[in-house]
Write an enzyme that holds these catalytic residues in place. Structure first.
Site, PDB file in Angstrom:
ATOM      1  N   ASN A   1       0.783  -1.311  -0.099  1.00  0.00           N
ATOM      2  CA  ASN A   1      -0.108   0.177  -0.049  1.00  0.00           C
ATOM      3  C   ASN A   1       0.753   1.092  -0.142  1.00  0.00           C
ATOM      4  OD1 ASN A   1       0.669  -0.917   2.558  1.00  0.00           O
ATOM      5  ND2 ASN A   1      -1.232   0.355   3.478  1.00  0.00           N
TER       6      ASN A   1
ATOM      7  N   GLU B   1       0.165   5.093   0.642  1.00  0.00           N
ATOM      8  CA  GLU B   1      -0.600   6.229   1.188  1.00  0.00           C
ATOM      9  C   GLU B   1      -0.418   7.522   0.794  1.00  0.00           C
ATOM     10  OE1 GLU B   1      -1.174   5.464   5.438  1.00  0.00           O
ATOM     11  OE2 GLU B   1      -2.399   3.864   4.923  1.00  0.00           O
TER      12      GLU B   1
ATOM     13  N   CYS C   1      -4.089   0.648  -2.645  1.00  0.00           N
ATOM     14  CA  CYS C   1      -3.885  -0.466  -1.997  1.00  0.00           C
ATOM     15  C   CYS C   1      -2.636  -1.553  -2.477  1.00  0.00           C
ATOM     16  CB  CYS C   1      -5.174  -1.528  -1.779  1.00  0.00           C
ATOM     17  SG  CYS C   1      -6.406  -0.739  -0.681  1.00  0.00           S
TER      18      CYS C   1
ATOM     19  N   GLU D   1      -2.850  -4.613  -3.203  1.00  0.00           N
ATOM     20  CA  GLU D   1      -3.071  -5.394  -4.327  1.00  0.00           C
ATOM     21  C   GLU D   1      -3.281  -4.684  -5.614  1.00  0.00           C
ATOM     22  OE1 GLU D   1      -4.857  -4.747  -1.277  1.00  0.00           O
ATOM     23  OE2 GLU D   1      -5.951  -6.561  -0.907  1.00  0.00           O
TER      24      GLU D   1
ATOM     25  N   CYS E   1     -10.150  -4.997   0.034  1.00  0.00           N
ATOM     26  CA  CYS E   1     -11.292  -4.042   0.138  1.00  0.00           C
ATOM     27  C   CYS E   1     -12.037  -4.356  -1.024  1.00  0.00           C
ATOM     28  CB  CYS E   1     -10.728  -2.831   0.198  1.00  0.00           C
ATOM     29  SG  CYS E   1     -10.064  -2.243  -1.420  1.00  0.00           S
TER      30      CYS E   1
ATOM     31  N   CYS F   1     -10.465  -3.692  -4.363  1.00  0.00           N
ATOM     32  CA  CYS F   1      -9.507  -4.483  -4.812  1.00  0.00           C
ATOM     33  C   CYS F   1     -10.204  -5.708  -5.235  1.00  0.00           C
ATOM     34  CB  CYS F   1      -8.814  -4.815  -3.720  1.00  0.00           C
ATOM     35  SG  CYS F   1      -7.358  -3.375  -3.491  1.00  0.00           S
TER      36      CYS F   1
HETATM   37  N1  THU Z   1      -5.077  -1.642   2.382  1.00  0.00           N
HETATM   38  C1  THU Z   1      -4.646  -2.694   1.370  1.00  0.00           C
HETATM   39  O1  THU Z   1      -3.360  -2.161   1.153  1.00  0.00           O
HETATM   40  N2  THU Z   1      -5.144  -3.605   0.981  1.00  0.00           N
HETATM   41  C2  THU Z   1      -6.493  -3.936   1.468  1.00  0.00           C
HETATM   42  O2  THU Z   1      -7.138  -4.940   0.912  1.00  0.00           O
HETATM   43  C3  THU Z   1      -7.136  -3.083   2.663  1.00  0.00           C
HETATM   44  C4  THU Z   1      -6.517  -2.059   3.037  1.00  0.00           C
HETATM   45  C5  THU Z   1      -4.452  -0.500   2.758  1.00  0.00           C
HETATM   46  C6  THU Z   1      -5.122   0.774   2.464  1.00  0.00           C
HETATM   47  C7  THU Z   1      -4.365   1.696   3.520  1.00  0.00           C
HETATM   48  O3  THU Z   1      -3.393   2.121   3.271  1.00  0.00           O
HETATM   49  C8  THU Z   1      -4.403   0.868   4.751  1.00  0.00           C
HETATM   50  O4  THU Z   1      -4.323  -0.577   4.191  1.00  0.00           O
HETATM   51  C9  THU Z   1      -5.461   0.966   5.797  1.00  0.00           C
HETATM   52  O5  THU Z   1      -6.654   0.895   5.478  1.00  0.00           O
END
Ligand code: THU
Length: 130
Positions: free
Chosen positions: A39, A41, A50, A52, A83, A86
């Site tokens: 991920n 941000e 994310c 994925e 999520c 994704c």
């Molecule tokens: N996140 C992912 O990278 N993949 C997921 O399937 C769920 C959430 C990340 C997004 C964000 O940077 C952090 O997790 C908290 O939500």
């Protein structure tokens, strides 16, 4: 397991200063090659991506468009699941039977399928005849 190793290594590089929640993902393409992502941000929160999504982008950039297996790893009380967004992104390149491994940091894994994660999904068939 090679997917777990690749996802853990990518997770180490996660850029998650806002959530402090690091996620790693690894995809095996139809060729057998592994693509990993973490991920990333952003201070403008919705611009974050994310793990994925990063792994899928790496796979497509390498010329592959078929996912044969996915693994997602994160910390926390129990394994995370991808999520909603994704799930749709994975479904674009996977079959309903494609396995998604949900891992915790110790390597404990639970398996689900793309069909489990995204039942009754919007897919390419819906565009036919429009
Ligand atoms: N996140 C992912 O990278 N993949 C997921 O399937 C769920 C959430 C990340 C997004 C964000 O940077 C952090 O997790 C908290 O939500």
């Amino acid at each position: 397991m090679d997917l777990f190793k690749a996802a853990m290594a990518a997770r180490e590089n996660a850029y998650a200063p806002y959530s402090n929640f690091q996620v790693g993902a690894a995809i095996r393409g139809a060729s057998g090659k592994i693509y990993a992502g973490c991920n990333v941000e952003n201070v403008a929160y919705p611009e974050g991506t994310c793990a994925e999504a990063g792994a899928i982008a790496a796979m497509v950039a390498a010329g592959e468009t078929e996912i044969s297996e996915v693994l997602v790893v994160a910390g926390g009380a129990s394994q995370i699941t991808p999520c909603g967004g994704c799930r749709q992104k994975i479904a674009e390149f996977a079959a309903r039977e494609t396995v998604v491994h949900l891992a915790d940091l110790s390597g404990a894994i639970e398996d689900v399928t793309v069909g489990n994660l995204l039942p009754v999904s919007f897919d390419k068939d819906h565009l036919v005849g429009s």
